[in-house]
Design an enzyme around this catalytic site. Structure first.
Site, PDB file in Angstrom:
ATOM      1  CG  HIS A 120      58.891  45.818  49.732  1.00 22.52           C
ATOM      2  ND1 HIS A 120      58.347  45.381  50.916  1.00 22.52           N
ATOM      3  CD2 HIS A 120      60.164  46.164  50.018  1.00 22.52           C
ATOM      4  CE1 HIS A 120      59.257  45.464  51.878  1.00 22.52           C
ATOM      5  NE2 HIS A 120      60.372  45.945  51.358  1.00 22.52           N
ATOM      6  CG  ASP A 197      54.868  50.414  48.128  1.00 21.96           C
ATOM      7  OD1 ASP A 197      55.351  51.421  48.686  1.00 21.96           O
ATOM      8  OD2 ASP A 197      55.356  49.273  48.249  1.00 21.96           O
ATOM      9  CD  GLN A 200      62.746  52.421  47.830  1.00 18.54           C
ATOM     10  OE1 GLN A 200      63.547  53.345  47.696  1.00 18.54           O
ATOM     11  NE2 GLN A 200      62.885  51.527  48.798  1.00 18.54           N
ATOM     12  CE  LYS A 223      61.560  51.985  52.518  1.00 12.80           C
ATOM     13  NZ  LYS A 223      62.672  51.037  52.617  1.00 12.80           N
ATOM     14  CB  CYS A 359      61.555  42.909  51.088  1.00 11.28           C
ATOM     15  SG  CYS A 359      62.402  42.971  52.657  1.00 11.28           S
TER      16      CYS A 359
HETATM   17  N1  PMP Z   1      57.479  49.212  49.665  1.00 13.86           N
HETATM   18  C1  PMP Z   1      58.681  49.405  49.117  1.00 13.86           C
HETATM   19  C2  PMP Z   1      58.777  49.594  47.642  1.00 13.86           C
HETATM   20  C3  PMP Z   1      59.815  49.449  49.934  1.00 13.86           C
HETATM   21  O1  PMP Z   1      61.018  49.630  49.372  1.00 13.86           O
HETATM   22  C4  PMP Z   1      59.663  49.275  51.325  1.00 13.86           C
HETATM   23  C5  PMP Z   1      60.856  49.309  52.258  1.00 13.86           C
HETATM   24  N2  PMP Z   1      61.925  48.534  51.865  1.00 13.86           N
HETATM   25  C6  PMP Z   1      58.374  49.080  51.841  1.00 13.86           C
HETATM   26  C7  PMP Z   1      57.309  49.058  50.981  1.00 13.86           C
HETATM   27  C8  PMP Z   1      58.128  48.865  53.313  1.00 13.86           C
HETATM   28  O2  PMP Z   1      58.499  49.973  54.047  1.00 13.86           O
HETATM   29  P1  PMP Z   1      58.637  49.873  55.639  1.00 13.86           P
HETATM   30  O3  PMP Z   1      59.597  48.766  55.906  1.00 13.86           O
HETATM   31  O4  PMP Z   1      59.187  51.204  56.030  1.00 13.86           O
HETATM   32  O5  PMP Z   1      57.290  49.612  56.197  1.00 13.86           O
END
Ligand code: PMP
Length: 401
Positions: A120, A197, A200, A223, A359
């Protein structure tokens, strides 16, 4: 035959969305919230808000107690570390930025940072920009056709120059668990720090951070069925001690003068300013709610739904899944049909799925795609949600082909 979700009624927004003719299949972007969390927010705001840590008065002491109880709950929930190993941030993204700034002093020009090809942007851009600031080399670990980091190549690419490995636990585009155990062990053997990270992964398999063996683990509350505006950064003690302070202000300071100051260690030293008090208390309520669930029943329900989703998708002519999704979500494209057109027709029919690059622009580019549609599941989804999705999808395909 898919079972109804026994937890659906715990999430009032799911019924509210249904009344608005919306079928919510975008939980990987953000999840709906349990009543228990809504009650905790109402109790806090309705009972008297107060700032944490600094006030000597009773409302302040109560808020601090509830706030710190979430830190302890996180430690218990993730395998029993110390509460003080958990820093509250404003989200996974801010936790990763904290790390990229807080660790910057430990890098020298020519050092390497390894990230995977499926990250991401939140776990790519902070490292990319750190590499640019310090003259480091960003090494991209390739993935295989299933959508997992190619272990053989990764173990070659992570070497003595690697100072840091940053990888996701579960891909937000491909729905694949990454082979963390061998990667983390190898990184450690090379003397590199590791960042996972878990944005998910934390939702679909309660992490045992002690066993996982990473130096840092980050995720977002929103999430995980918690409030937004709250992130969590876990660190192993020696790794936390290596972090330099990065944001300055109230709360994080020990002693301050006009020309110099000294700062607190983690966690408070990395929580400058007023933290998201209500959000952290709400996350505590969500964790208590999740603690009351039979997690194997949740996993079985999610697995059955996910199987039905993937089988239904591949049964339709021209549908191509991205990778080999294992849990929680599936991304796809349809040969000869534009993703944006499908997305538009699904939206018109009240199906809330996500379309675009998710993203992860470099990953989509590597797959030769401008975008994809992602259907993602929460524990409150059920077979009726999938049936509505597939009806709408078939209708869209009939119109577009
Ligand atoms: N890492 C992953 C794998 C994600 O799916 C996301 C959110 N889409 C993020 C990081 C970033 O999370 P946040 O937007 O809540 O900071």
């Amino acid at each position: 035959m898919l079972q109804p979700s026994p937890w659906r009624a715990d999430f009032p927004a799911v019924a509210a969305l249904h009344r608005q003719h919306q079928t919510y299949l975008d939980s990987a972007a953000t999840a709906q919230k349990p009543q228990a969390m809504l009650d905790a927010l109402a109790r806090y705001y309705g009972g008297g808000a107060a700032n944490v840590h600094r006030a000597q008065h009773v409302p302040g002491a109560l808020a601090t107690q509830a706030f710190e109880a979430t830190r302890s709950a996180l430690a218990a929930w993730t395998g029993g570390g110390e509460a003080q190993q958990f820093i509250f941030t404003h989200g996974a993204t801010s936790a990763l930025n904290l790390l990229a700034y807080g660790l910057e002093h430990g890098f020298e020009a020519g050092d390497e940072i390894a990230v995977s090809a499926l990250e991401h942007h939140a776990n790519l851009l902070p490292w990319q920009q750190l590499a640019r600031r310090r003259g480091l080399r960003l090494v991209i670990l390739p993935i295989d056709a299933q959508g997992r980091i190619d272990l053989e190549q990764a173990l070659q690419l992570i070497g003595p120059r690697t100072r840091l490995l940053a990888v996701s636990q579960l891909s937000n585009v491909l729905g694949t668990w990454q082979p963390l155990a061998p990667l983390l062990a190898h990184a450690r053997a090379q003397g590199a720090l590791s960042v996972v990270d878990g944005a998910q992964g934390v939702v679909h398999g309660r992490p045992d951070l002690h066993q996982l063996g990473c130096d840092f683990y980050v995720f977002s509350s929103h999430k995980l069925y918690g409030p937004d505006g709250v992130g969590v950064l876990y660190g192993r003690q020696p790794a936390l001690a290596h972090l330099k302070h990065w944001q300055y202000g109230g709360e994080m300071v020990h002693l301050a003068g006009y020309h110099e100051a000294s700062f607190r260690p983690a966690p408070l030293g990395f929580e400058a300013g007023t933290p998201p008090v209500a959000g952290v208390i709400g996350l505590g309520a969500t964790l208590a709610y999740l603690n009351g669930l039979d997690l194997s029943a949740v996993a079985a329900h999610e697995a059955a739904l996910h199987r039905a989703l993937c089988e239904g998708l591949v049964a339709r002519e021209g549908v191509r899944l991205l990778g080999d999704p294992q849990v929680a979500l599936a991304s796809f494209v349809v040969d000869g049909v534009h993703t944006a057109d499908i997305a538009h027709l699904l939206t018109e029919q009240g199906i809330a799925v996500r379309a675009g690059h998710h993203c992860a622009m470099p990953l989509l580019e590597q797959l030769g795609l401008g975008g994809a549609i992602r259907v993602s599941l929460g524990l409150y989804n059920d077979g009726d949600d999938l049936a509505r999705f597939f009806d709408a999808f078939d209708h869209a395909l009939a119109l577009l082909r």
